[in-house]
Design a protein around this motif. Structure first.
Motif, PDB file in Angstrom:
ATOM      1  N   ASN A 145       0.802  -1.190   0.000  1.00 28.99           N
ATOM      2  CA  ASN A 145       0.000   0.000   0.000  1.00 28.99           C
ATOM      3  C   ASN A 145       0.851   1.264   0.000  1.00 28.99           C
ATOM      4  N   GLY A 146       1.934   1.244   0.779  1.00 28.41           N
ATOM      5  CA  GLY A 146       2.846   2.395   0.813  1.00 28.41           C
ATOM      6  C   GLY A 146       3.426   2.647  -0.569  1.00 28.41           C
ATOM      7  N   LEU A 147       3.812   1.552  -1.229  1.00 27.68           N
ATOM      8  CA  LEU A 147       4.397   1.644  -2.570  1.00 27.68           C
ATOM      9  C   LEU A 147       3.381   2.233  -3.552  1.00 27.68           C
ATOM     10  N   GLU A 148       2.173   1.675  -3.543  1.00 25.29           N
ATOM     11  CA  GLU A 148       1.127   2.103  -4.480  1.00 25.29           C
ATOM     12  C   GLU A 148       0.790   3.575  -4.268  1.00 25.29           C
ATOM     13  N   TRP A 149       0.617   3.949  -3.006  1.00 26.72           N
ATOM     14  CA  TRP A 149       0.182   5.317  -2.700  1.00 26.72           C
ATOM     15  C   TRP A 149       1.270   6.326  -3.043  1.00 26.72           C
ATOM     16  N   SER A 150       2.538   5.968  -2.770  1.00 24.24           N
ATOM     17  CA  SER A 150       3.598   6.941  -3.063  1.00 24.24           C
ATOM     18  C   SER A 150       3.751   7.144  -4.568  1.00 24.24           C
ATOM     19  N   ILE A 151       3.485   6.118  -5.366  1.00 26.26           N
ATOM     20  CA  ILE A 151       3.519   6.314  -6.829  1.00 26.26           C
ATOM     21  C   ILE A 151       2.348   7.212  -7.241  1.00 26.26           C
ATOM     22  N   ALA A 152       1.160   6.924  -6.677  1.00 30.87           N
ATOM     23  CA  ALA A 152      -0.042   7.698  -7.022  1.00 30.87           C
ATOM     24  C   ALA A 152       0.155   9.181  -6.718  1.00 30.87           C
ATOM     25  N   CYS A 153       0.864   9.472  -5.620  1.00 35.44           N
ATOM     26  CA  CYS A 153       1.063  10.863  -5.198  1.00 35.44           C
ATOM     27  C   CYS A 153       1.919  11.665  -6.160  1.00 35.44           C
ATOM     28  N   PHE A 154       2.607  10.993  -7.070  1.00 31.65           N
ATOM     29  CA  PHE A 154       3.410  11.745  -8.027  1.00 31.65           C
ATOM     30  C   PHE A 154       2.565  12.371  -9.125  1.00 31.65           C
ATOM     31  N   GLY A 155       1.245  12.149  -9.048  1.00 30.56           N
ATOM     32  CA  GLY A 155       0.348  12.798 -10.002  1.00 30.56           C
ATOM     33  C   GLY A 155       0.509  14.306  -9.991  1.00 30.56           C
ATOM     34  N   THR A 156       0.626  14.896  -8.788  1.00 28.03           N
ATOM     35  CA  THR A 156       0.755  16.357  -8.709  1.00 28.03           C
ATOM     36  C   THR A 156       2.089  16.809  -9.305  1.00 28.03           C
ATOM     37  N   PHE A 157       3.076  15.950  -9.212  1.00 22.81           N
ATOM     38  CA  PHE A 157       4.405  16.258  -9.750  1.00 22.81           C
ATOM     39  C   PHE A 157       4.333  16.321 -11.279  1.00 22.81           C
ATOM     40  N   VAL A 158       3.765  15.255 -11.852  1.00 24.83           N
ATOM     41  CA  VAL A 158       3.630  15.175 -13.311  1.00 24.83           C
ATOM     42  C   VAL A 158       2.726  16.302 -13.824  1.00 24.83           C
ATOM     43  N   GLY A 159       1.609  16.530 -13.124  1.00 28.72           N
ATOM     44  CA  GLY A 159       0.675  17.583 -13.538  1.00 28.72           C
ATOM     45  C   GLY A 159       1.335  18.948 -13.520  1.00 28.72           C
TER      46      GLY A 159
END
Length: 466
Positions: A145-159
Motif C-alpha cells: 500500500n505504501g508503494l502504491e500510494w507513493s507512486i499515485a502521489c506523483f500525479g501532482t508532480f507530473v501535472g
C-alpha cells in the motif's frame, strides 16, 4: 499473461506498481485541475460574465464533494455486482469525463460532470480498497500500500510539469496582471491533456491482472454465509447508518471533519490565493512548484512513516497527531502572514500582514501541506481501523462522509470565507478534533487488556481509504 507465473510476492509488487501508475495518471488531472480550476474559470468569467459564474471553479468542486458524501454510504454495494477491478475501471472513467467537461467551458456541463464524478469517485474507492486486499496479505499490506500510494502521489508532480508549456503558450499568462489569465485555447489544451492522461489511466486499469495472492486479506475477511444480493446491500447500508451514532464515532467526527476541511484548503483554496495575488499572478512556475513540493512532502512522510511506526509504539495515534498539530500551527502562521485577506475569493493587490506571497514561500507551504496530508491520513486511517475493529468498513464510510461534507462547505461559502475567517474556523475545528481524538485514544488504551498494536492497525492504512 506474463504476470501469471510469477510467485506471489513478486506478482503483488508488480501489480502494485501498475496500479500506482494508473492511479497516478488519474490524479494528474484531478489534483492539478483542482489547483487551477477556480482561477481558470475566473478568466472565462471575465471574458463572458453571463455564461460563467466567477466562482464556478469552487462550486463545481463543492458539488463533486456533496455528491461524493452521499455516494460513500451506497458505493460499497457496487461490489455486490462487479469485481474490484471493473469497479475501478468504471470509477476512473468518470474522472476522464470530468476533465473533458471543462473543454466546453459550459457551467452546466461542468456541474453535471462534477456530480457524476462525486458519485463514481466513491465507487472507485470501494473497488480500490477491495483490490488492494486481494493482492496483499496481513504482512505485506503496509509495503504494498505504501508503494502504491507513493507512486499515485506523483500525479501532482507530473501535472505540475505538464502545465508549464501550456501556461507559456499564451504570452498574457506571464505578464504582470491582477490575476492569472488563461485563454480559451489554453483551457482546452490543459483539460484536454488531463483527459488524454485520464484515458491512459482507464486503459491501464483495464489491463490489471485479477489473480488473488494466497492468504490475501480479502479471503480472510470473507463472510462464510452467502446472502441474497438485496439483503446484502440493505445490511451494508443499515450498518453504516447505525455507525454514525456510535459514541466513539461521534467523538471522532470533529477530527474527520478537520481532515476534510484541510483537503479543501491545500487542494483548492490555497493554490487559488497564489493565482489571485498580483505579485504572483504572472509567475509561470508557482503552481508547478507548489504541486511538486506537495508530492515530495507527501512522499517523504510516506517513506518515514514505516520506520517510525516500527520504532515508536502506537505511532499512528498520539505521536502522529501531535506531529500534525505542530505542522498545522506552522502552516497557519505562514499562510496568515503571507496571504492577503481577500485572496481566497477575488484577485487583488492588497497588502499582507508581514510579507508578500513569493515563490519560496509557496514552495515551503506546498511541502508542509504534503507532509501534513500524509500524517492526517495516517491518523484518520489508524483510528478507523482500531476504534471499532468489528466495524472497520462502516467507520471508514463515516469518515469519508464527514470528509466530503467538510470539503464541500468552505467551497460553497468561498465568497464569504476570507483568508482570516477560514484560518480561524479551521483552527477551532482542528483543536476540537484533537481533543476528542485524544479522549478516544485514552479510552481505547484503558478498555483493552491486551495493548492493541497500532502497527497492526497501521497495516490497514490506506487499504480502505482514499
Amino acid at each position: 499473461g506474463m504476470l501469471s507465473n510469477l510467485k506471489d510476492s513478486r506478482y503483488a509488487l508488480y501489480t502494485a506498481i501498475i496500479l500506482g501508475i494508473a492511479h497516478m495518471c488519474m490524479f494528474v488531472g484531478f489534483d492539478t485541475g483542482s489547483f487551477i480550476v477556480e482561477s481558470v474559470l475566473y478568466s472565462v468569467h471575465q471574458r463572458n460574465p453571463n455564461e460563467m459564474n466567477r466562482h464556478a471553479g469552487y462550486y463545481g468542486q463543492a458539488i463533486m464533494y456533496a455528491f461524493n458524501m452521499i455516494s460513500h454510504i451506497v458505493a460499497p454495494a457496487a461490489l455486490c455486482f462487479m469485481s474490484a477491478k471493473w469497479t475501478m475501471v468504471l470509477g476512473s472513467c468518470f474522472f476522464t469525463i470530468s476533465f473533458a467537461s471543462y473543454i466546453f467551458e459550459n457551467e452546466m456541463i461542468i456541474y453535471v460532470a462534477g456530480a457524476l464524478l462525486g458519485l463514481f469517485y466513491a465507487v472507485f474507492n470501494a473497488g480500490y480498497s477491495r483490490y488492494l486486499t486481494q493482492i496483499s496479505t496481513v504482512h505485506s499490506i503496509e509495503k504494498i500500500n505504501g508503494l502504491e500510494w507513493s507512486i499515485a502521489c506523483f500525479g501532482t508532480f507530473v501535472g505540475g510539469l505538464l502545465i508549464v508549456p501550456l501556461i507559456r503558450m499564451n504570452p498574457n499568462s506571464t505578464k504582470p496582471t491582477l490575476y492569472k489569465e488563461y485563454s480559451d485555447t489554453q483551457v482546452q489544451c490543459m483539460f484536454g491533456a488531463f483527459a488524454v492522461i485520464g484515458l491512459l489511466s482507464n486503459g491501464i486499469f483495464c489491463m490489471l491482472p485479477t489473480r488473488k495472492v494466497k492468504d490475501c486479506i480479502s479471503s480472510i475477511a470473507k463472510d462464510t454465509e452467502e446472502k441474497p444480493k438485496l439483503v446484502e446491500i440493505r445490511d451494508s447500508i443499515t450498518m453504516t447508518a447505525k455507525a454514525f451514532f456510535d459514541p466513539i464515532v461521534l467523538q471522532l467526527s470533529p477530527h474527520f471533519f478537520y481532515v476534510g476541511l484541510q483537503i479543501a484548503v491545500w487542494l483548492s483554496i490555497y493554490p487559488t490565493t497564489l493565482q489571485f495575488t498580483k505579485s504572483l499572478s504572472h509567475s509561470t512556475y508557482v503552481i508547478t512548484i507548489y504541486g511538486m513540493m506537495f508530492s515530495i512532502g507527501e512522499f517523504a512522510m510516506g517513506l518515514l512513516t514505516v520506520p517510525l511506526a516500527k520504532r515508536i509504539n502506537n505511532f499512528g495515534q498520539t505521536p502522529c497527531l501531535i506531529l500534525s498539530m505542530v505542522l498545522q500551527a506552522i502552516l497557519f502562521v505562514l499562510v496568515l502572514i503571507s496571504t492577503a485577506n481577500r485572496s481566497t475569493s477575488v484577485p487583488n493587490n492588497d497588502p499582507t500582514l508581514l510579507m508578500q506571497p513569493n515563490v519560496p514561500m509557496a514552495l515551503i507551504i506546498g511541502f508542509l501541506y504534503g507532509v501534513l496530508d500524509s500524517t492526517n491520513n495516517t491518523n484518520r486511517t489508524v483510528m478507523c481501523a482500531i476504534a471499532i475493529p468489528s466495524k472497520k468498513a462502516q467507520v471508514f464510510a463515516v469518515a469519508r462522509f464527514y470528509q466530503a461534507l467538510s470539503a464541500a462547505i468552505p467551497l460553497f461559502l468561498s465568497p464569504f470565507l476570507t483568508t482570516y475567517r477560514l484560518i480561524f474556523i479551521e483552527a477551532v475545528i482542528c483543536i476540537i478534533g484533537a481533543v476528542f481524538y485524544l479522549r478516544v485514544v485514552h479510552k481505547i488504551k484503558h478498555h483493552t487488556q491486551e495493548e492493541p498494536n497500532s502497527f497492526e492497525a497501521f497495516t490497514h492504512k490506506e487499504s480502505e481509504v482514499n
